[in-house]
Design an enzyme around this catalytic site. Structure first.
Site, PDB file in Angstrom:
ATOM      1  N   GLU A 131       0.698  -1.338  -0.058  1.00 44.81           N
ATOM      2  CA  GLU A 131       0.001  -0.004  -0.169  1.00 44.81           C
ATOM      3  C   GLU A 131       0.952   1.237  -0.021  1.00 44.81           C
ATOM      4  O   GLU A 131       1.914   1.244   0.861  1.00 44.81           O
ATOM      5  CB  GLU A 131      -1.023   0.130   1.375  1.00 44.81           C
ATOM      6  CG  GLU A 131      -1.916  -0.952   1.350  1.00 44.81           C
ATOM      7  CD  GLU A 131      -2.685  -0.926   2.827  1.00 44.81           C
ATOM      8  OE1 GLU A 131      -2.782   0.309   3.250  1.00 44.81           O
ATOM      9  OE2 GLU A 131      -3.212  -1.593   3.284  1.00 44.81           O
ATOM     10  N   GLU A 142     -13.856   5.282  -0.172  1.00 45.48           N
ATOM     11  CA  GLU A 142     -14.822   4.256   0.671  1.00 45.48           C
ATOM     12  C   GLU A 142     -15.447   4.939   1.633  1.00 45.48           C
ATOM     13  O   GLU A 142     -14.768   5.282   2.701  1.00 45.48           O
ATOM     14  CB  GLU A 142     -13.937   3.003   0.882  1.00 45.48           C
ATOM     15  CG  GLU A 142     -13.494   2.546  -0.291  1.00 45.48           C
ATOM     16  CD  GLU A 142     -12.453   1.296   0.296  1.00 45.48           C
ATOM     17  OE1 GLU A 142     -12.829   0.375   0.918  1.00 45.48           O
ATOM     18  OE2 GLU A 142     -11.253   1.406  -0.198  1.00 45.48           O
ATOM     19  N   LYS A 183     -14.951   3.369   5.397  1.00 48.07           N
ATOM     20  CA  LYS A 183     -13.941   3.192   6.215  1.00 48.07           C
ATOM     21  C   LYS A 183     -13.726   3.752   7.557  1.00 48.07           C
ATOM     22  O   LYS A 183     -14.335   5.146   7.678  1.00 48.07           O
ATOM     23  CB  LYS A 183     -12.785   3.576   5.231  1.00 48.07           C
ATOM     24  CG  LYS A 183     -12.465   2.544   4.153  1.00 48.07           C
ATOM     25  CD  LYS A 183     -10.984   2.933   3.598  1.00 48.07           C
ATOM     26  CE  LYS A 183      -9.678   2.757   4.386  1.00 48.07           C
ATOM     27  NZ  LYS A 183      -9.605   1.467   4.797  1.00 48.07           N
ATOM     28  N   GLU A 230      -8.977   8.786   5.470  1.00 48.72           N
ATOM     29  CA  GLU A 230      -8.941   7.517   5.007  1.00 48.72           C
ATOM     30  C   GLU A 230      -9.850   7.176   4.095  1.00 48.72           C
ATOM     31  O   GLU A 230     -10.133   6.299   3.445  1.00 48.72           O
ATOM     32  CB  GLU A 230      -9.513   6.861   6.682  1.00 48.72           C
ATOM     33  CG  GLU A 230      -8.320   6.736   7.667  1.00 48.72           C
ATOM     34  CD  GLU A 230      -6.995   5.771   7.089  1.00 48.72           C
ATOM     35  OE1 GLU A 230      -7.251   4.993   6.341  1.00 48.72           O
ATOM     36  OE2 GLU A 230      -5.971   6.245   7.845  1.00 48.72           O
TER      37      GLU A 230
END
Length: 443
Positions: free
Chosen positions: A267, A327, A330, A336
């Site tokens: 990541e 998203e 999350k 985030e």
């Protein structure tokens, strides 16, 4: 300058020998209430030239949709399954049967991530991690897939002792160095796999804005940071973090012949502005989006150009960009939920080019330096990102008019649809179909 290097971006650090262009993939998370369905996601991946994805589990819908596409897929055994996989070989075999063999070979599964940042997210499972990795590998071996599917585990950067600059002081924490990391490195060496660290320069910058130069984070030209332990100068934080890991691996010694020569970053990424795509962005949010684009574009360029690090110039580096979508479910703060390259409906948050096949634009040296300089100035003032050819930039060397003009021409050409007209520059440019290289700078 002390840098708190907080791991967040998944940078697969894999240790290979030799020096070749790495692979770039994208993390495909599903913690959103409004995401596209997997068949539509596959079309999005194809359209954007994304040939490698990493799942944070082994979602059946995604694995079925990815069948017969040629897209490489990494699946994950989540932390919640780690204890069972470490204790029960039958469980490991059933997990591999259900989540790998059930889709093989139609879906090209090439890796299994066992756990995720276990030392950081689930420290109580620290001593179950390596047994789980061994059992999953043994299950793959019994199925004849040990060569095709590699086992690894993504590690947060806080596995190092108070990660800091300079990289040469990189060292694993005492509680895991010899008891966990040394046998893990031996296991990865024996199975042909890789040690993998999530690398997020953004978080180091977020919590230390007064001490850290944003240009150092974004791969933009800067004065650099000197490591007195090696005599090397670093011009970006990603390389510094990665070399800290390489130094930590070396300090454990061991039988790993290529220890620290290949890196996978499971990541790595940079969050964009949090506003919706149809809303007017504030200047702060617009800058955040621009920074996210700059970081990811420059990281992708670094990997695809096959450049190593100051300490390991021949290292082969591959990376998964975090993440495919914004998203909304999350946990954590807005950062985030806004790492995505795309909004949930597939609209790009910003442009990132994964498809480097086809054509490039280079300078014609026959027209002379003055015409090349005029055309270079035009390209740089009309949309080309010429930061890489400034002093301290990754493509400043070789410092020649042809090399610099070629970089600027090609950046302009790629951003303007690769039309013949966008490579003309009054006769100063020409289209080629083999990827150009000027010294260590690969366009």
């Amino acid at each position: 300058m002390a840098l708190l290097l907080v791991g967040a971006v998944l940078s697969l650090i894999t240790f290979f020998s030799g020096s070749e262009a790495g692979e770039v993939g994208v993390c495909y998370g599903m913690m959103g209430s409004n995401l596209m369905q997997p068949p539509a996601v596959v079309q999005l991946l194809k359209k954007n030239g994304i040939a490698k994805v990493r799942l944070f589990d082994a979602d059946a819908g995604a694995l079925r949709a990815l069948a017969n596409t040629g897209i490489k897929v990494g699946v994950s055994l989540p932390n919640r399954n780690l204890l069972a996989a470490s204790r029960d070989m039958w469980y490991a075999q059933q997990w591999v049967q259900s989540n790998v063999m059930a889709y093989h070979p139609g879906t090209v599964i090439d890796s299994v991530a066992v756990g995720n940042e276990v030392f950081h997210q689930a420290p109580e499972l620290t001593y179950q991690l390596l047994p789980a990795m061994r059992n999953i590998h043994a299950a793959l071996a019994s199925a004849g897939l040990a060569d095709a599917v590699k086992v690894f585990t993504p590690i947060a950067l806080d596995a190092l002792k108070v990660p800091s600059f300079p990289p040469s002081v990189g060292e694993f924490r005492d509680d895991i160095a010899w008891s966990v990391m040394r046998p893990m490195i031996d296991f990865l060496d024996q199975t042909g796999s890789h040690i993998s660290f999530n690398i997020y320069p953004y978080f180091a910058y977020k919590y230390n804005r007064e001490q850290i130069d944003l240009d150092f984070v974004l791969f933009r030209p800067n004065k650099g940071q000197y490591d007195p332990g090696t005599g090397l100068t670093y011009y970006n934080m990603y390389d510094a973090m990665l070399d800290a890991v390489f130094h930590a691996v070396e300090k454990l010694g061991g039988s790993r012949e290529n220890g620290g020569s290949t890196a996978w970053t499971p990541e790595s990424g940079f969050p964009a502005g949090k506003v919706g795509k149809d809303l007017l962005q504030s200047s702060v949010e617009a800058e955040s989006t621009s920074n996210a684009q700059t970081y990811n574009v420059n990281l992708i360029n670094k990997v695809l150009e096959g450049t190593g690090t100051p300490y390991k110039p021949n290292a082969d580096i591959s990376v998964y960009i975090f993440s495919l979508f914004n998203e909304n479910q999350k946990p954590g703060d807005d950062d985030e939920r806004n790492f995505g390259l795309f909004y949930p409906d597939g609209t790009p948050v910003y442009k990132v080019d994964f498809d480097r096949s086809g054509s490039w634009c280079v300078a014609n040296p026959a027209v002379g330096d003055q015409r090349l300089q005029d055309a270079l100035d035009y390209a740089c003032s009309h949309g080309a990102d010429c930061s890489a050819i400034q002093r301290g930039g990754r493509c400043f060397d070789p410092d020649t008019k042809v090399a610099h003009a070629s970089y600027a021409f090609n950046d302009y050409y790629q951003r303007h649809g690769r039309s013949d007209q966008s490579c003309d520059f009054g006769g100063c440019g020409s289209v080629v179909h083999q990827r150009p290289r000027f010294g260590n700078c690969v366009l």
